[in-house]
Enzyme design. Structure first.
Site, PDB file in Angstrom:
ATOM      1  N   TYR A  52      33.425   0.804  51.984  1.00  0.00           N
ATOM      2  CA  TYR A  52      32.533   1.841  52.521  1.00  0.00           C
ATOM      3  C   TYR A  52      33.179   2.623  53.662  1.00  0.00           C
ATOM      4  O   TYR A  52      32.882   3.807  53.844  1.00  0.00           O
ATOM      5  CB  TYR A  52      31.175   1.235  52.923  1.00  0.00           C
ATOM      6  CG  TYR A  52      30.348   0.941  51.699  1.00  0.00           C
ATOM      7  CD1 TYR A  52      29.712   1.962  50.999  1.00  0.00           C
ATOM      8  CD2 TYR A  52      30.258  -0.358  51.189  1.00  0.00           C
ATOM      9  CE1 TYR A  52      28.991   1.711  49.841  1.00  0.00           C
ATOM     10  CE2 TYR A  52      29.546  -0.624  50.037  1.00  0.00           C
ATOM     11  CZ  TYR A  52      28.913   0.420  49.367  1.00  0.00           C
ATOM     12  OH  TYR A  52      28.208   0.175  48.209  1.00  0.00           O
ATOM     13  N   ILE A  91      24.607   8.930  48.622  1.00  0.00           N
ATOM     14  CA  ILE A  91      24.639   8.412  49.989  1.00  0.00           C
ATOM     15  C   ILE A  91      25.424   9.358  50.898  1.00  0.00           C
ATOM     16  O   ILE A  91      25.620   9.084  52.071  1.00  0.00           O
ATOM     17  CB  ILE A  91      25.225   6.971  50.035  1.00  0.00           C
ATOM     18  CG1 ILE A  91      26.640   6.925  49.450  1.00  0.00           C
ATOM     19  CG2 ILE A  91      24.305   6.013  49.282  1.00  0.00           C
ATOM     20  CD1 ILE A  91      27.318   5.555  49.604  1.00  0.00           C
ATOM     21  N   HIS A 107      18.923   5.630  47.668  1.00  0.00           N
ATOM     22  CA  HIS A 107      19.983   4.621  47.731  1.00  0.00           C
ATOM     23  C   HIS A 107      20.594   4.521  49.133  1.00  0.00           C
ATOM     24  O   HIS A 107      21.673   3.957  49.312  1.00  0.00           O
ATOM     25  CB  HIS A 107      21.071   4.922  46.685  1.00  0.00           C
ATOM     26  CG  HIS A 107      20.603   4.690  45.277  1.00  0.00           C
ATOM     27  ND1 HIS A 107      21.274   5.159  44.163  1.00  0.00           N
ATOM     28  CD2 HIS A 107      19.508   4.047  44.789  1.00  0.00           C
ATOM     29  CE1 HIS A 107      20.606   4.803  43.062  1.00  0.00           C
ATOM     30  NE2 HIS A 107      19.541   4.139  43.413  1.00  0.00           N
ATOM     31  N   SER A 177      23.720  10.512  35.638  1.00  0.00           N
ATOM     32  CA  SER A 177      24.030  10.008  34.301  1.00  0.00           C
ATOM     33  C   SER A 177      22.846   9.293  33.659  1.00  0.00           C
ATOM     34  O   SER A 177      22.903   8.937  32.487  1.00  0.00           O
ATOM     35  CB  SER A 177      25.227   9.056  34.372  1.00  0.00           C
ATOM     36  OG  SER A 177      24.935   7.994  35.256  1.00  0.00           O
TER      37      SER A 177
HETATM   38  P1  OAD Z   1      27.272   9.013  37.784  1.00  0.00           P
HETATM   39  O1  OAD Z   1      28.686   9.026  38.217  1.00  0.00           O
HETATM   40  O2  OAD Z   1      26.824   7.859  36.973  1.00  0.00           O
HETATM   41  O3  OAD Z   1      26.958  10.312  36.927  1.00  0.00           O
HETATM   42  C1  OAD Z   1      27.300  11.595  37.337  1.00  0.00           C
HETATM   43  C2  OAD Z   1      26.680  12.582  36.369  1.00  0.00           C
HETATM   44  O4  OAD Z   1      26.917  13.889  36.864  1.00  0.00           O
HETATM   45  C3  OAD Z   1      27.240  12.526  34.942  1.00  0.00           C
HETATM   46  O5  OAD Z   1      26.155  12.540  34.036  1.00  0.00           O
HETATM   47  C4  OAD Z   1      28.070  13.805  34.820  1.00  0.00           C
HETATM   48  O6  OAD Z   1      28.026  14.358  33.510  1.00  0.00           O
HETATM   49  C5  OAD Z   1      27.358  14.715  35.810  1.00  0.00           C
HETATM   50  N1  OAD Z   1      28.223  15.723  36.434  1.00  0.00           N
HETATM   51  C6  OAD Z   1      29.488  15.577  36.899  1.00  0.00           C
HETATM   52  N2  OAD Z   1      29.942  16.696  37.469  1.00  0.00           N
HETATM   53  C7  OAD Z   1      28.917  17.603  37.379  1.00  0.00           C
HETATM   54  C8  OAD Z   1      28.746  18.958  37.800  1.00  0.00           C
HETATM   55  N3  OAD Z   1      29.715  19.632  38.434  1.00  0.00           N
HETATM   56  N4  OAD Z   1      27.568  19.569  37.524  1.00  0.00           N
HETATM   57  C9  OAD Z   1      26.591  18.911  36.872  1.00  0.00           C
HETATM   58  N5  OAD Z   1      26.687  17.632  36.466  1.00  0.00           N
HETATM   59  C10 OAD Z   1      27.822  16.979  36.714  1.00  0.00           C
HETATM   60  O7  OAD Z   1      26.380   9.219  39.100  1.00  0.00           O
HETATM   61  P2  OAD Z   1      24.833   8.883  39.337  1.00  0.00           P
HETATM   62  O8  OAD Z   1      24.010   9.229  38.152  1.00  0.00           O
HETATM   63  O9  OAD Z   1      24.475   9.523  40.623  1.00  0.00           O
HETATM   64  O10 OAD Z   1      24.187   3.671  42.897  1.00  0.00           O
HETATM   65  O11 OAD Z   1      24.872   7.341  39.531  1.00  0.00           O
HETATM   66  C11 OAD Z   1      23.688   6.663  39.842  1.00  0.00           C
HETATM   67  C12 OAD Z   1      23.952   5.511  40.771  1.00  0.00           C
HETATM   68  O12 OAD Z   1      24.961   4.661  40.213  1.00  0.00           O
HETATM   69  C13 OAD Z   1      24.539   5.874  42.122  1.00  0.00           C
HETATM   70  O13 OAD Z   1      23.567   6.286  43.051  1.00  0.00           O
HETATM   71  C14 OAD Z   1      25.202   4.618  42.548  1.00  0.00           C
HETATM   72  C15 OAD Z   1      25.894   4.306  41.252  1.00  0.00           C
HETATM   73  O14 OAD Z   1      26.300   3.040  41.018  1.00  0.00           O
HETATM   74  C16 OAD Z   1      24.404   2.708  43.818  1.00  0.00           C
HETATM   75  O15 OAD Z   1      25.483   2.587  44.379  1.00  0.00           O
HETATM   76  C17 OAD Z   1      23.233   1.845  44.091  1.00  0.00           C
END
Ligand code: OAD
Length: 231
Positions: A52, A91, A107, A177
């Site tokens: 972190y 975060i 989160h 995602s």
């Molecule tokens: P992910 O890394 O799982 O997903 C990112 C998403 O953003 C994917 O669906 C990509 O297709 C999309 N993406 C990437 N670049 C983009 C852009 N320029 N414009 C639009 N979309 C784009 O991230 P999260 O869904 O945020 O939790 O992940 C959820 C949680 O999993 C996080 O908060 C974290 C992680 O483990 C904890 O740490 C508790």
């Protein structure tokens, strides 16, 4: 109108912050269970702090700034009378730096530290180590952890999130995602009358739950969508 927005790592990708999943994602280079769980912190707090600390230092670099998507959301909130809640899984502080006001960081926030004994939360920008003293009680060391939610912990303010989703007229999910619950399930809490919009580069496992899907980069598609909404 009652608007609820949910953002994920994709909204910050164009600001230079790596997402979690995907080929160069954060979870490709790190094992979640070694750095982002309560048991990892018990077993090896120094390793968790290092992980972190590196993330925090990165976020503090001056080139990491809100992009057009963060700014458009803040502007929309400031200029309209809609009830506007911005739920973020991120975060990073980019929504706050963009000027968004009603932000719910489900989160947690990396720019905060939390005392593991009292639960007290304080703004925090330095590295944390197992020797870091509590600023209020300098004899107490090693009691601070990043104020972020780890796997196996309950995200923050879930009741508020549920209530807002159940009353939403418009729900917009941006750059997530949709594989991590409970965040991925928020769309299913919205009423049948709610307009549900997904903005993402790609399809997600939840795409079918949305009434409209917009494929493209957040920095382009979010301002475009919010502009259309204003007319
Ligand atoms: P992910 O890394 O799982 O997903 C990112 C998403 O953003 C994917 O669906 C990509 O297709 C999309 N993406 C990437 N670049 C983009 C852009 N320029 N414009 C639009 N979309 C784009 O991230 P999260 O869904 O945020 O939790 O992940 C959820 C949680 O999993 C996080 O908060 C974290 C992680 O483990 C904890 O740490 C508790």
């Amino acid at each position: 109108m009652k608007i609820v927005v949910l953002t994920g790592a994709g909204i910050s990708a164009e600001s230079g912050i790596p997402t979690f999943r995907g080929s160069d994602g954060l979870w490709e280079g790190h094992r979640v269970e070694e750095v982002a769980t309560p048991s990892a912190f018990q077993k090896n707090p120094e390793l968790v702090h290092q992980f972190y600390n590196a993330r925090r230092r990165h976020l503090l670099q001056k080139e990491i700034r809100p992009n057009a998507a963060h700014l458009a959301l803040a502007e929309y909130e400031a200029e309209h009378d809609d009830e506007f809640l911005l739920i973020t899984q991120n975060i990073d502080p980019l929504h706050l730096l963009a000027g968004s006001k009603n932000v719910l960081a489900m989160h947690g926030q990396l720019m905060e530290a939390r005392c593991i004994e009292t639960g007290k939360v304080i703004p925090w920008k330095q590295d944390l180590t197992i020797h870091t003293p509590d600023p209020d009680l300098p004899t107490r060391i090693g009691r601070l952890r990043p104020n972020v939610v780890w796997f196996g912990e309950m995200p923050l303010r879930m009741h508020e999130i549920q209530q807002a989703a159940q009353n939403a007229d418009l729900f917009v999910a941006i750059g997530t995602s949709a594989v991590v619950y409970p965040a991925a399930g928020i769309v299913e809490e919205t009423p049948a009358t709610c307009q549900r919009v997904e903005i993402n580069l790609e399809e997600t496992p939840q795409s079918d739950a949305f009434t409209q899907t917009i494929r493209g980069p957040a920095s382009i598609e979010v301002p475009k969508f919010l502009n259309r909404l204003q007319r």
